[in-house]
Design an enzyme around this catalytic site. Sequence first.
Site, PDB file in Angstrom:
ATOM      1  CE  LYS A 109      -3.133   2.687   3.006  1.00  0.00           C
ATOM      2  NZ  LYS A 109      -3.982   2.720   4.219  1.00  0.00           N
ATOM      3  CG  ASP A 137      -5.330   8.128   4.561  1.00  0.00           C
ATOM      4  OD1 ASP A 137      -6.245   8.772   3.993  1.00  0.00           O
ATOM      5  OD2 ASP A 137      -5.532   7.125   5.283  1.00  0.00           O
ATOM      6  CE  LYS A 191      -6.324   9.064   7.992  1.00  0.00           C
ATOM      7  NZ  LYS A 191      -6.984   7.972   8.736  1.00  0.00           N
ATOM      8  CG  ASP A 215      -1.758   5.374   4.906  1.00  0.00           C
ATOM      9  OD1 ASP A 215      -1.597   4.324   5.557  1.00  0.00           O
ATOM     10  OD2 ASP A 215      -2.853   5.731   4.422  1.00  0.00           O
ATOM     11  CG  ASP A 273      -9.688   7.884   6.689  1.00  0.00           C
ATOM     12  OD1 ASP A 273      -8.620   7.785   6.048  1.00  0.00           O
ATOM     13  OD2 ASP A 273      -9.738   8.120   7.918  1.00  0.00           O
ATOM     14  CD  GLU A 276      -6.604   5.344   2.538  1.00  0.00           C
ATOM     15  OE1 GLU A 276      -7.570   5.479   3.314  1.00  0.00           O
ATOM     16  OE2 GLU A 276      -5.457   5.118   2.946  1.00  0.00           O
ATOM     17  NE  ARG A 326     -10.656  -0.699   4.130  1.00  0.00           N
ATOM     18  CZ  ARG A 326     -11.210  -0.784   5.340  1.00  0.00           C
ATOM     19  NH1 ARG A 326     -12.405  -1.306   5.479  1.00  0.00           N
ATOM     20  NH2 ARG A 326     -10.564  -0.349   6.407  1.00  0.00           N
TER      21      ARG A 326
HETATM   22  N1  BES Z   1      -4.082   4.755   6.897  1.00  0.00           N
HETATM   23  C1  BES Z   1      -5.207   4.537   7.711  1.00  0.00           C
HETATM   24  C2  BES Z   1      -4.925   3.552   8.847  1.00  0.00           C
HETATM   25  C3  BES Z   1      -4.022   4.059   9.946  1.00  0.00           C
HETATM   26  C4  BES Z   1      -4.532   4.714  11.039  1.00  0.00           C
HETATM   27  C5  BES Z   1      -2.674   3.797   9.906  1.00  0.00           C
HETATM   28  C6  BES Z   1      -3.709   5.131  12.051  1.00  0.00           C
HETATM   29  C7  BES Z   1      -1.839   4.214  10.930  1.00  0.00           C
HETATM   30  C8  BES Z   1      -2.357   4.883  11.997  1.00  0.00           C
HETATM   31  C9  BES Z   1      -6.360   3.967   6.891  1.00  0.00           C
HETATM   32  O1  BES Z   1      -6.417   4.387   5.582  1.00  0.00           O
HETATM   33  C10 BES Z   1      -7.614   4.423   7.544  1.00  0.00           C
HETATM   34  O2  BES Z   1      -7.846   5.596   7.560  1.00  0.00           O
HETATM   35  N2  BES Z   1      -8.399   3.486   8.078  1.00  0.00           N
HETATM   36  C11 BES Z   1      -9.586   3.804   8.755  1.00  0.00           C
HETATM   37  C12 BES Z   1     -10.630   2.813   8.325  1.00  0.00           C
HETATM   38  C13 BES Z   1     -12.024   3.170   8.740  1.00  0.00           C
HETATM   39  C14 BES Z   1     -12.489   4.420   8.027  1.00  0.00           C
HETATM   40  C15 BES Z   1     -12.956   2.025   8.431  1.00  0.00           C
HETATM   41  C16 BES Z   1      -9.323   3.712  10.250  1.00  0.00           C
HETATM   42  O3  BES Z   1      -8.520   2.868  10.670  1.00  0.00           O
HETATM   43  O4  BES Z   1      -9.861   4.525  10.990  1.00  0.00           O
HETATM   44 ZN    ZN Z   2      -4.650   4.937   4.738  1.00  0.00          ZN
HETATM   45 MN    MN Z   3      -7.454   6.212   5.371  1.00  0.00          MN
END
Ligand code: BES
Ligand code: ZN
Ligand code: MN
Length: 501
Positions: free
Chosen positions: A267, A272, A279, A290, A349, A351, A353
Amino acid sequence: MQISFAAPGQVGSGALVLSVQDGGVLSSQAARYDEMTAGALKRAIEVSRFKGQAGQSIEVLAPAGVKSSRIILAGVGKGEKFDGNAAERLAATIAGRLLASGEQTLTFALDAPKRAKISEAEMAAHLATGAYLRSYRFDHYRKLGEDEKQTLKDVVIATNKAQAARKLWTDADAINEGIFVARDLVNEPPNVLYPDEAAKRASQLKKLGVKVEVFDVPAMKKLGMNALLGVGQGSTHDARMVVMQWNGAKKSAKGKDAAGPLAFIGKGVCFDSGGLSLKTGAGMMGMKGDMAGAAAVVGLMHALAKRKARVDAVGLIGLVENMPDGNAQRPNDIVKSMSGQTIEILNTDAEGRLVLADVLWYAQSRFKPRFMINLATLTGAILVALGTEHAGLFSNNDELSQRLTKAGLKEGELVWRLPLGDAYDKLVKSKIADMKNIGGPNAGSITAAQILQRFVNKVPWAHLDIAGVAWQDGEQRPLAPSWGTGWGVRLLNRLVADSYE
Ligand code: BES
Ligand code: ZN
Ligand code: MN
Protein backbone atom coordinates in the site's frame (compact mmCIF):
# COMPACT_ATOMS: atom_id res chain seq x y z
CA MET A 1 29.53 3.92 8.91
CA GLN A 2 32.34 1.62 7.87
CA ILE A 3 32.17 -1.95 9.15
CA SER A 4 35.18 -4.25 9.23
CA PHE A 5 36.24 -7.55 10.73
CA ALA A 6 39.72 -8.16 12.12
CA ALA A 7 41.66 -10.65 14.21
CA PRO A 8 41.46 -9.94 17.97
CA GLY A 9 45.22 -9.23 18.16
CA GLN A 10 44.87 -6.15 15.98
CA VAL A 11 42.80 -3.98 18.32
CA GLY A 12 43.85 -0.34 18.00
CA SER A 13 42.80 2.86 19.74
CA GLY A 14 39.28 4.18 20.22
CA ALA A 15 36.46 2.67 22.24
CA LEU A 16 36.66 -1.02 23.06
CA VAL A 17 33.81 -3.30 24.10
CA LEU A 18 34.54 -6.44 26.14
CA SER A 19 32.09 -8.96 27.51
CA VAL A 20 31.24 -9.96 31.04
CA GLN A 21 29.04 -12.91 32.00
CA ASP A 22 26.54 -13.05 34.85
CA GLY A 23 28.14 -12.78 38.28
CA GLY A 24 30.80 -10.39 37.00
CA VAL A 25 32.82 -13.12 35.27
CA LEU A 26 35.28 -11.47 32.87
CA SER A 27 35.70 -13.01 29.42
CA SER A 28 39.26 -14.06 28.61
CA GLN A 29 39.83 -10.91 26.57
CA ALA A 30 38.40 -8.79 29.36
CA ALA A 31 40.70 -10.55 31.84
CA ARG A 32 43.67 -9.70 29.62
CA TYR A 33 42.69 -6.03 29.58
CA ASP A 34 42.10 -6.11 33.31
CA GLU A 35 45.73 -7.12 33.74
CA MET A 36 46.98 -4.45 31.36
CA THR A 37 45.02 -1.82 33.24
CA ALA A 38 46.24 -3.03 36.63
CA GLY A 39 42.84 -4.32 37.68
CA ALA A 40 40.77 -1.28 36.64
CA LEU A 41 38.03 -3.42 35.08
CA LYS A 42 37.47 -5.66 38.11
CA ARG A 43 37.44 -2.61 40.33
CA ALA A 44 34.88 -0.92 38.07
CA ILE A 45 32.61 -3.95 38.48
CA GLU A 46 33.15 -3.96 42.24
CA VAL A 47 32.15 -0.34 42.69
CA SER A 48 29.03 -0.57 40.49
CA ARG A 49 25.85 -2.60 40.36
CA PHE A 50 26.89 -4.01 37.02
CA LYS A 51 27.44 -7.75 37.31
CA GLY A 52 27.31 -8.81 33.67
CA GLN A 53 23.52 -8.82 33.32
CA ALA A 54 22.37 -9.08 29.70
CA GLY A 55 21.58 -5.69 28.23
CA GLN A 56 23.64 -3.71 30.78
CA SER A 57 27.05 -2.12 30.50
CA ILE A 58 29.52 0.19 32.23
CA GLU A 59 32.23 2.39 30.85
CA VAL A 60 35.79 2.97 32.04
CA LEU A 61 37.13 6.19 30.53
CA ALA A 62 40.77 6.76 29.60
CA PRO A 63 42.13 3.65 31.33
CA ALA A 64 45.88 3.65 32.02
CA GLY A 65 48.11 1.02 30.39
CA VAL A 66 46.20 0.57 27.10
CA LYS A 67 45.66 2.47 23.84
CA SER A 68 41.86 2.45 24.17
CA SER A 69 40.17 5.76 24.90
CA ARG A 70 37.50 3.91 26.84
CA ILE A 71 36.61 0.36 27.69
CA ILE A 72 32.98 -0.64 27.80
CA LEU A 73 32.08 -3.77 29.71
CA ALA A 74 28.96 -5.29 28.18
CA GLY A 75 26.87 -7.86 29.99
CA VAL A 76 25.95 -11.03 28.10
CA GLY A 77 24.09 -12.67 30.98
CA LYS A 78 24.30 -16.41 31.48
CA GLY A 79 25.07 -17.04 27.86
CA GLU A 80 22.35 -19.47 26.86
CA LYS A 81 19.94 -16.72 25.87
CA PHE A 82 22.58 -14.86 23.90
CA ASP A 83 21.33 -15.11 20.32
CA GLY A 84 21.49 -12.96 17.19
CA ASN A 85 18.84 -10.56 18.46
CA ALA A 86 20.71 -10.10 21.76
CA ALA A 87 23.99 -9.42 19.94
CA GLU A 88 22.28 -6.84 17.72
CA ARG A 89 20.64 -5.07 20.63
CA LEU A 90 23.91 -4.99 22.55
CA ALA A 91 25.84 -3.50 19.63
CA ALA A 92 23.04 -1.07 18.77
CA THR A 93 22.76 0.26 22.31
CA ILE A 94 26.49 0.84 22.66
CA ALA A 95 26.93 2.26 19.15
CA GLY A 96 23.95 4.54 19.80
CA ARG A 97 25.62 5.98 22.87
CA LEU A 98 28.88 6.62 21.05
CA LEU A 99 27.58 7.88 17.70
CA ALA A 100 28.05 11.56 18.54
CA SER A 101 30.41 11.13 21.50
CA GLY A 102 33.57 12.30 19.77
CA GLU A 103 34.80 8.71 19.34
CA GLN A 104 35.65 7.76 15.77
CA THR A 105 36.39 4.07 16.19
CA LEU A 106 34.49 1.42 18.10
CA THR A 107 35.83 -2.11 18.42
CA PHE A 108 33.77 -5.04 19.68
CA ALA A 109 35.98 -7.76 21.14
CA LEU A 110 33.39 -10.01 22.75
CA ASP A 111 34.10 -13.62 23.58
CA ALA A 112 31.15 -15.68 22.44
CA PRO A 113 29.56 -16.56 25.77
CA LYS A 114 29.59 -20.21 26.77
CA ARG A 115 26.41 -22.04 25.68
CA ALA A 116 25.50 -19.17 23.32
CA LYS A 117 22.96 -20.00 20.61
CA ILE A 118 25.06 -18.69 17.73
CA SER A 119 28.46 -19.34 16.22
CA GLU A 120 31.30 -16.86 16.57
CA ALA A 121 31.01 -15.70 12.96
CA GLU A 122 27.26 -15.24 13.33
CA MET A 123 27.77 -13.24 16.48
CA ALA A 124 30.24 -11.00 14.66
CA ALA A 125 27.85 -10.35 11.76
CA HIS A 126 24.96 -9.65 14.16
CA LEU A 127 27.08 -7.19 16.15
CA ALA A 128 27.88 -5.40 12.90
CA THR A 129 24.20 -5.32 11.92
CA GLY A 130 23.20 -3.91 15.30
CA ALA A 131 25.72 -1.07 15.14
CA TYR A 132 24.95 -0.34 11.51
CA LEU A 133 21.15 -0.25 11.82
CA ARG A 134 21.52 2.07 14.80
CA SER A 135 23.66 4.50 12.78
CA TYR A 136 20.73 5.43 10.50
CA ARG A 137 19.87 9.13 10.44
CA PHE A 138 17.41 11.17 8.40
CA ASP A 139 19.01 14.60 8.48
CA HIS A 140 18.44 15.96 4.97
CA TYR A 141 16.26 18.83 6.13
CA ARG A 142 18.02 20.30 9.15
CA LYS A 143 21.31 21.81 10.25
CA LEU A 144 23.06 19.82 12.93
CA GLY A 145 24.70 21.46 15.93
CA GLU A 146 28.40 20.67 16.37
CA ASP A 147 27.68 18.25 19.20
CA GLU A 148 24.93 16.49 17.26
CA LYS A 149 27.13 15.53 14.35
CA GLN A 150 27.97 11.87 14.05
CA THR A 151 31.64 11.24 14.88
CA LEU A 152 31.70 7.45 14.92
CA LYS A 153 32.96 6.31 11.53
CA ASP A 154 34.53 2.90 11.98
CA VAL A 155 33.12 -0.12 13.71
CA VAL A 156 35.52 -3.04 13.96
CA ILE A 157 34.44 -6.50 15.02
CA ALA A 158 37.39 -8.39 16.45
CA THR A 159 36.90 -12.08 15.81
CA ASN A 160 38.86 -15.27 15.15
CA LYS A 161 36.39 -16.02 12.37
CA ALA A 162 36.85 -12.79 10.41
CA GLN A 163 36.64 -14.43 7.01
CA ALA A 164 33.43 -16.34 7.74
CA ALA A 165 31.98 -13.20 9.32
CA ARG A 166 32.78 -11.13 6.23
CA LYS A 167 30.91 -13.64 4.11
CA LEU A 168 27.82 -13.40 6.32
CA TRP A 169 28.14 -9.62 6.33
CA THR A 170 27.92 -9.38 2.53
CA ASP A 171 24.30 -10.57 2.68
CA ALA A 172 23.50 -8.73 5.91
CA ASP A 173 24.83 -5.51 4.41
CA ALA A 174 22.52 -5.88 1.41
CA ILE A 175 19.53 -6.39 3.70
CA ASN A 176 20.52 -3.47 5.93
CA GLU A 177 20.79 -1.26 2.86
CA GLY A 178 17.26 -2.32 1.91
CA ILE A 179 16.05 -1.33 5.38
CA PHE A 180 17.63 2.11 4.97
CA VAL A 181 15.91 2.51 1.60
CA ALA A 182 12.55 1.73 3.23
CA ARG A 183 13.22 4.10 6.14
CA ASP A 184 14.18 6.94 3.81
CA LEU A 185 10.96 6.52 1.83
CA VAL A 186 8.81 6.51 4.96
CA ASN A 187 10.60 9.49 6.50
CA GLU A 188 10.37 11.74 3.43
CA PRO A 189 7.70 14.43 3.74
CA PRO A 190 4.65 14.12 1.50
CA ASN A 191 5.31 17.34 -0.41
CA VAL A 192 8.52 15.70 -1.64
CA LEU A 193 7.47 12.07 -1.91
CA TYR A 194 4.22 12.04 -3.90
CA PRO A 195 3.34 9.11 -6.18
CA ASP A 196 5.48 10.09 -9.17
CA GLU A 197 8.51 10.80 -6.99
CA ALA A 198 8.03 7.49 -5.16
CA ALA A 199 7.90 5.75 -8.55
CA LYS A 200 11.14 7.47 -9.56
CA ARG A 201 12.85 6.30 -6.36
CA ALA A 202 11.64 2.75 -6.96
CA SER A 203 12.99 3.00 -10.50
CA GLN A 204 16.50 3.31 -9.07
CA LEU A 205 16.32 -0.45 -8.50
CA LYS A 206 17.18 -0.77 -12.17
CA LYS A 207 20.80 -0.14 -11.16
CA LEU A 208 20.71 -3.45 -9.29
CA GLY A 209 19.32 -5.38 -12.24
CA VAL A 210 15.65 -5.16 -11.27
CA LYS A 211 13.22 -4.71 -14.15
CA VAL A 212 10.98 -1.74 -13.32
CA GLU A 213 7.76 -0.66 -15.04
CA VAL A 214 5.81 2.45 -14.07
CA PHE A 215 2.09 2.65 -14.91
CA ASP A 216 0.49 6.10 -15.17
CA VAL A 217 -3.20 6.98 -14.91
CA PRO A 218 -4.16 6.25 -18.55
CA ALA A 219 -2.39 2.88 -18.37
CA MET A 220 -4.28 1.97 -15.22
CA LYS A 221 -7.57 3.21 -16.71
CA LYS A 222 -7.03 0.86 -19.59
CA LEU A 223 -6.60 -2.02 -17.15
CA GLY A 224 -9.82 -1.04 -15.37
CA MET A 225 -8.18 -0.20 -12.04
CA ASN A 226 -10.99 2.11 -11.00
CA ALA A 227 -10.85 1.25 -7.30
CA LEU A 228 -7.26 2.51 -7.08
CA LEU A 229 -7.87 5.46 -9.38
CA GLY A 230 -10.93 6.60 -7.41
CA VAL A 231 -8.75 7.09 -4.33
CA GLY A 232 -6.29 9.28 -6.21
CA GLN A 233 -8.74 11.39 -8.20
CA GLY A 234 -8.95 14.20 -5.63
CA SER A 235 -5.21 14.86 -5.71
CA THR A 236 -3.20 17.11 -8.02
CA HIS A 237 -0.54 14.39 -7.88
CA ASP A 238 -1.44 11.58 -10.26
CA ALA A 239 -1.48 7.97 -9.15
CA ARG A 240 1.13 5.44 -10.23
CA MET A 241 1.65 1.71 -10.02
CA VAL A 242 5.17 0.31 -10.06
CA VAL A 243 6.01 -3.29 -10.97
CA MET A 244 9.48 -4.51 -10.01
CA GLN A 245 10.81 -7.88 -11.13
CA TRP A 246 13.87 -9.65 -9.79
CA ASN A 247 14.64 -12.86 -11.68
CA GLY A 248 17.35 -14.61 -9.71
CA ALA A 249 16.12 -18.21 -9.75
CA LYS A 250 18.04 -20.87 -11.58
CA LYS A 251 16.06 -21.35 -14.74
CA SER A 252 14.33 -24.59 -15.63
CA ALA A 253 14.29 -25.84 -19.24
CA LYS A 254 11.36 -23.55 -20.00
CA GLY A 255 13.40 -20.58 -18.83
CA LYS A 256 11.00 -19.85 -16.00
CA ASP A 257 10.60 -20.78 -12.40
CA ALA A 258 7.83 -23.37 -12.80
CA ALA A 259 6.12 -22.50 -9.53
CA GLY A 260 5.78 -18.81 -10.43
CA PRO A 261 7.39 -15.84 -8.74
CA LEU A 262 6.86 -14.72 -5.17
CA ALA A 263 4.70 -11.59 -5.19
CA PHE A 264 4.97 -8.75 -2.68
CA ILE A 265 2.38 -5.99 -2.80
CA GLY A 266 2.50 -2.71 -0.91
CA LYS A 267 0.00 0.00 0.00
CA GLY A 268 1.53 3.28 -1.10
CA VAL A 269 -0.74 6.08 0.07
CA CYS A 270 1.78 8.92 0.03
CA PHE A 271 -0.50 11.01 2.18
CA ASP A 272 -3.82 9.97 3.68
CA SER A 273 -5.96 12.98 4.59
CA GLY A 274 -8.99 10.72 4.65
CA GLY A 275 -10.37 12.37 1.50
CA LEU A 276 -13.85 13.85 1.83
CA SER A 277 -14.30 11.67 4.93
CA LEU A 278 -11.60 13.96 6.26
CA LYS A 279 -9.46 12.90 9.20
CA THR A 280 -9.10 15.20 12.21
CA GLY A 281 -5.94 17.27 12.52
CA ALA A 282 -4.55 14.84 15.07
CA GLY A 283 -5.66 11.85 12.99
CA MET A 284 -3.68 13.14 10.03
CA MET A 285 -0.40 13.20 11.95
CA GLY A 286 2.01 10.68 10.52
CA MET A 287 -0.08 10.00 7.43
CA LYS A 288 2.96 10.61 5.22
CA GLY A 289 3.87 7.14 6.43
CA ASP A 290 0.78 5.55 4.89
CA MET A 291 3.06 4.30 2.12
CA ALA A 292 5.16 2.18 4.49
CA GLY A 293 3.91 -1.04 2.92
CA ALA A 294 5.16 0.12 -0.47
CA ALA A 295 8.43 1.28 1.12
CA ALA A 296 8.98 -2.18 2.61
CA VAL A 297 8.41 -3.78 -0.79
CA VAL A 298 10.95 -1.47 -2.45
CA GLY A 299 13.43 -2.10 0.38
CA LEU A 300 12.89 -5.85 0.08
CA MET A 301 13.45 -5.82 -3.69
CA HIS A 302 16.63 -3.82 -3.05
CA ALA A 303 17.84 -6.42 -0.54
CA LEU A 304 17.00 -9.40 -2.77
CA ALA A 305 18.69 -7.89 -5.83
CA LYS A 306 21.72 -6.62 -3.96
CA ARG A 307 22.42 -10.01 -2.43
CA LYS A 308 21.51 -11.72 -5.70
CA ALA A 309 18.87 -13.93 -4.12
CA ARG A 310 18.29 -17.13 -6.09
CA VAL A 311 14.60 -16.57 -6.45
CA ASP A 312 12.09 -14.94 -8.78
CA ALA A 313 10.25 -12.17 -6.98
CA VAL A 314 7.94 -9.39 -8.08
CA GLY A 315 7.11 -6.29 -6.11
CA LEU A 316 4.02 -4.25 -6.93
CA ILE A 317 3.12 -0.97 -5.28
CA GLY A 318 0.00 1.16 -5.68
CA LEU A 319 0.89 4.83 -5.22
CA VAL A 320 -1.82 7.44 -4.61
CA GLU A 321 -2.51 10.53 -2.56
CA ASN A 322 -5.88 10.56 -0.75
CA MET A 323 -7.10 14.18 -0.81
CA PRO A 324 -10.41 16.10 -0.59
CA ASP A 325 -11.19 18.23 -3.64
CA GLY A 326 -13.97 19.06 -6.09
CA ASN A 327 -12.91 16.06 -8.09
CA ALA A 328 -12.50 13.77 -5.09
CA GLN A 329 -14.34 10.50 -4.68
CA ARG A 330 -17.58 10.84 -2.66
CA PRO A 331 -19.03 8.65 0.06
CA ASN A 332 -21.91 6.90 -1.82
CA ASP A 333 -19.90 6.51 -5.05
CA ILE A 334 -19.81 3.01 -6.51
CA VAL A 335 -16.61 1.99 -8.29
CA LYS A 336 -15.97 -1.01 -10.50
CA SER A 337 -12.67 -2.68 -9.66
CA MET A 338 -10.39 -4.39 -12.15
CA SER A 339 -11.77 -7.76 -10.99
CA GLY A 340 -15.26 -6.67 -12.13
CA GLN A 341 -16.58 -6.53 -8.56
CA THR A 342 -18.24 -3.27 -7.58
CA ILE A 343 -17.59 -1.45 -4.32
CA GLU A 344 -19.86 1.02 -2.59
CA ILE A 345 -17.70 3.72 -1.03
CA LEU A 346 -19.12 4.65 2.34
CA ASN A 347 -16.00 6.16 3.85
CA THR A 348 -13.28 7.64 1.67
CA ASP A 349 -10.81 7.15 4.53
CA ALA A 350 -11.03 3.38 4.06
CA GLU A 351 -8.87 3.78 0.94
CA GLY A 352 -5.99 1.34 1.37
CA ARG A 353 -8.19 -1.67 0.65
CA LEU A 354 -9.37 0.00 -2.57
CA VAL A 355 -5.80 0.49 -3.75
CA LEU A 356 -4.81 -3.06 -2.82
CA ALA A 357 -7.94 -4.58 -4.38
CA ASP A 358 -6.73 -3.63 -7.85
CA VAL A 359 -3.01 -4.26 -7.29
CA LEU A 360 -3.65 -7.72 -5.80
CA TRP A 361 -5.93 -8.59 -8.70
CA TYR A 362 -3.40 -7.36 -11.23
CA ALA A 363 -0.55 -9.25 -9.52
CA GLN A 364 -2.32 -12.60 -9.53
CA SER A 365 -3.71 -12.26 -13.06
CA ARG A 366 -0.42 -11.29 -14.64
CA PHE A 367 2.15 -13.28 -12.65
CA LYS A 368 0.31 -16.40 -11.41
CA PRO A 369 2.49 -16.12 -8.32
CA ARG A 370 3.48 -18.89 -5.93
CA PHE A 371 2.15 -16.72 -3.14
CA MET A 372 1.07 -13.13 -2.58
CA ILE A 373 2.00 -11.20 0.53
CA ASN A 374 0.77 -7.66 0.95
CA LEU A 375 1.90 -5.09 3.50
CA ALA A 376 -0.29 -2.16 4.43
CA THR A 377 -0.76 0.45 7.13
CA LEU A 378 -4.39 -0.52 6.73
CA THR A 379 -6.27 0.12 9.97
CA GLY A 380 -6.03 2.10 13.17
CA ALA A 381 -7.88 -0.83 14.74
CA ILE A 382 -4.78 -3.04 14.52
CA LEU A 383 -3.09 -0.65 16.97
CA VAL A 384 -5.98 -1.14 19.35
CA ALA A 385 -5.65 -4.92 19.07
CA LEU A 386 -1.87 -5.46 18.99
CA GLY A 387 -0.23 -2.17 19.89
CA THR A 388 3.23 -1.61 18.47
CA GLU A 389 4.72 -5.05 19.19
CA HIS A 390 3.18 -7.26 16.53
CA ALA A 391 1.90 -6.67 13.02
CA GLY A 392 -1.46 -8.26 12.27
CA LEU A 393 -1.32 -11.34 10.04
CA PHE A 394 -4.31 -12.53 8.03
CA SER A 395 -3.99 -15.46 5.67
CA ASN A 396 -5.80 -18.16 3.74
CA ASN A 397 -2.85 -20.53 4.21
CA ASP A 398 -1.55 -22.18 7.40
CA GLU A 399 1.88 -23.06 6.04
CA LEU A 400 2.59 -19.53 4.85
CA SER A 401 1.37 -18.17 8.19
CA GLN A 402 3.66 -20.49 10.13
CA ARG A 403 6.62 -19.56 7.98
CA LEU A 404 5.96 -15.87 8.49
CA THR A 405 5.57 -16.32 12.23
CA LYS A 406 8.88 -18.20 12.43
CA ALA A 407 10.71 -15.68 10.27
CA GLY A 408 9.37 -12.90 12.47
CA LEU A 409 10.70 -14.50 15.64
CA LYS A 410 14.12 -14.97 14.06
CA GLU A 411 14.38 -11.39 12.86
CA GLY A 412 12.65 -9.61 15.72
CA GLU A 413 9.74 -8.48 13.51
CA LEU A 414 6.80 -10.17 15.14
CA VAL A 415 3.46 -11.03 13.55
CA TRP A 416 0.26 -12.28 15.20
CA ARG A 417 -2.39 -14.13 13.26
CA LEU A 418 -6.01 -12.98 13.45
CA PRO A 419 -9.03 -14.78 12.02
CA LEU A 420 -10.88 -14.52 8.74
CA GLY A 421 -14.25 -16.11 8.07
CA ASP A 422 -17.65 -15.98 6.43
CA ALA A 423 -19.30 -14.41 9.46
CA TYR A 424 -16.91 -11.47 9.15
CA ASP A 425 -17.24 -11.37 5.40
CA LYS A 426 -20.99 -10.79 5.78
CA LEU A 427 -20.24 -7.50 7.51
CA VAL A 428 -19.07 -5.92 4.24
CA LYS A 429 -22.13 -6.91 2.19
CA SER A 430 -23.81 -4.02 0.40
CA LYS A 431 -27.46 -3.72 -0.67
CA ILE A 432 -26.53 -1.87 -3.83
CA ALA A 433 -23.06 -3.13 -4.89
CA ASP A 434 -21.01 -6.33 -4.54
CA MET A 435 -19.56 -5.00 -1.29
CA LYS A 436 -19.12 -1.84 0.72
CA ASN A 437 -15.71 -0.51 1.67
CA ILE A 438 -16.25 -0.56 5.44
CA GLY A 439 -17.73 -2.96 7.96
CA GLY A 440 -19.46 -1.96 11.17
CA PRO A 441 -17.91 -0.52 14.32
CA ASN A 442 -16.36 -3.84 15.41
CA ALA A 443 -13.46 -5.96 14.14
CA GLY A 444 -12.23 -3.20 11.84
CA SER A 445 -8.93 -4.87 10.96
CA ILE A 446 -10.68 -8.14 10.12
CA THR A 447 -13.38 -6.61 7.91
CA ALA A 448 -10.62 -4.72 6.05
CA ALA A 449 -8.82 -8.04 5.51
CA GLN A 450 -12.07 -9.66 4.33
CA ILE A 451 -12.35 -7.03 1.63
CA LEU A 452 -8.80 -7.78 0.47
CA GLN A 453 -9.56 -11.50 0.40
CA ARG A 454 -12.37 -10.88 -2.06
CA PHE A 455 -9.67 -9.96 -4.57
CA VAL A 456 -7.59 -13.08 -3.99
CA ASN A 457 -8.37 -16.32 -5.81
CA LYS A 458 -6.88 -19.72 -4.91
CA VAL A 459 -3.32 -18.50 -4.47
CA PRO A 460 -1.73 -18.67 -0.98
CA TRP A 461 -1.99 -15.16 0.41
CA ALA A 462 -1.05 -13.26 3.53
CA HIS A 463 -1.93 -9.71 4.52
CA LEU A 464 0.25 -7.90 7.05
CA ASP A 465 -1.42 -4.93 8.72
CA ILE A 466 1.63 -2.89 9.73
CA ALA A 467 -0.08 0.28 11.00
CA GLY A 468 1.36 -0.30 14.49
CA VAL A 469 4.95 -1.09 13.55
CA ALA A 470 5.82 0.97 10.47
CA TRP A 471 6.66 4.11 12.39
CA GLN A 472 7.18 5.10 16.01
CA ASP A 473 6.32 8.28 17.86
CA GLY A 474 7.40 7.52 21.41
CA GLU A 475 10.36 5.52 22.62
CA GLN A 476 12.52 4.21 19.83
CA ARG A 477 13.61 0.65 19.29
CA PRO A 478 17.34 0.08 19.75
CA LEU A 479 17.78 -1.01 16.14
CA ALA A 480 15.50 1.62 14.60
CA PRO A 481 16.53 5.12 15.59
CA SER A 482 14.27 7.04 13.19
CA TRP A 483 10.55 7.60 12.85
CA GLY A 484 10.20 5.18 9.95
CA THR A 485 11.31 1.72 11.09
CA GLY A 486 11.72 -0.04 7.75
CA TRP A 487 9.64 -2.87 9.23
CA GLY A 488 9.07 -5.87 6.96
CA VAL A 489 12.28 -5.95 4.92
CA ARG A 490 14.03 -8.30 7.33
CA LEU A 491 10.97 -10.44 7.90
CA LEU A 492 10.30 -11.06 4.22
CA ASN A 493 13.94 -11.47 3.31
CA ARG A 494 14.18 -14.17 5.98
CA LEU A 495 11.04 -15.87 4.67
CA VAL A 496 12.50 -15.93 1.17
CA ALA A 497 15.94 -17.11 2.30
CA ASP A 498 14.64 -19.88 4.59
CA SER A 499 11.86 -21.35 2.47
CA TYR A 500 12.11 -20.32 -1.18
CA GLU A 501 15.77 -20.16 -2.26
N1 BES B 1 -4.08 4.75 6.90
C1 BES B 1 -5.21 4.54 7.71
C2 BES B 1 -4.93 3.55 8.85
C3 BES B 1 -4.02 4.06 9.95
C4 BES B 1 -4.53 4.71 11.04
C5 BES B 1 -2.67 3.80 9.91
C6 BES B 1 -3.71 5.13 12.05
C7 BES B 1 -1.84 4.21 10.93
C8 BES B 1 -2.36 4.88 12.00
C9 BES B 1 -6.36 3.97 6.89
O1 BES B 1 -6.42 4.39 5.58
C10 BES B 1 -7.61 4.42 7.54
O2 BES B 1 -7.85 5.60 7.56
N2 BES B 1 -8.40 3.49 8.08
C11 BES B 1 -9.59 3.80 8.76
C12 BES B 1 -10.63 2.81 8.33
C13 BES B 1 -12.02 3.17 8.74
C14 BES B 1 -12.49 4.42 8.03
C15 BES B 1 -12.96 2.03 8.43
C16 BES B 1 -9.32 3.71 10.25
O3 BES B 1 -8.52 2.87 10.67
O4 BES B 1 -9.86 4.53 10.99
ZN1 ZN C 1 -4.65 4.94 4.74
MN1 MN D 1 -7.45 6.21 5.37
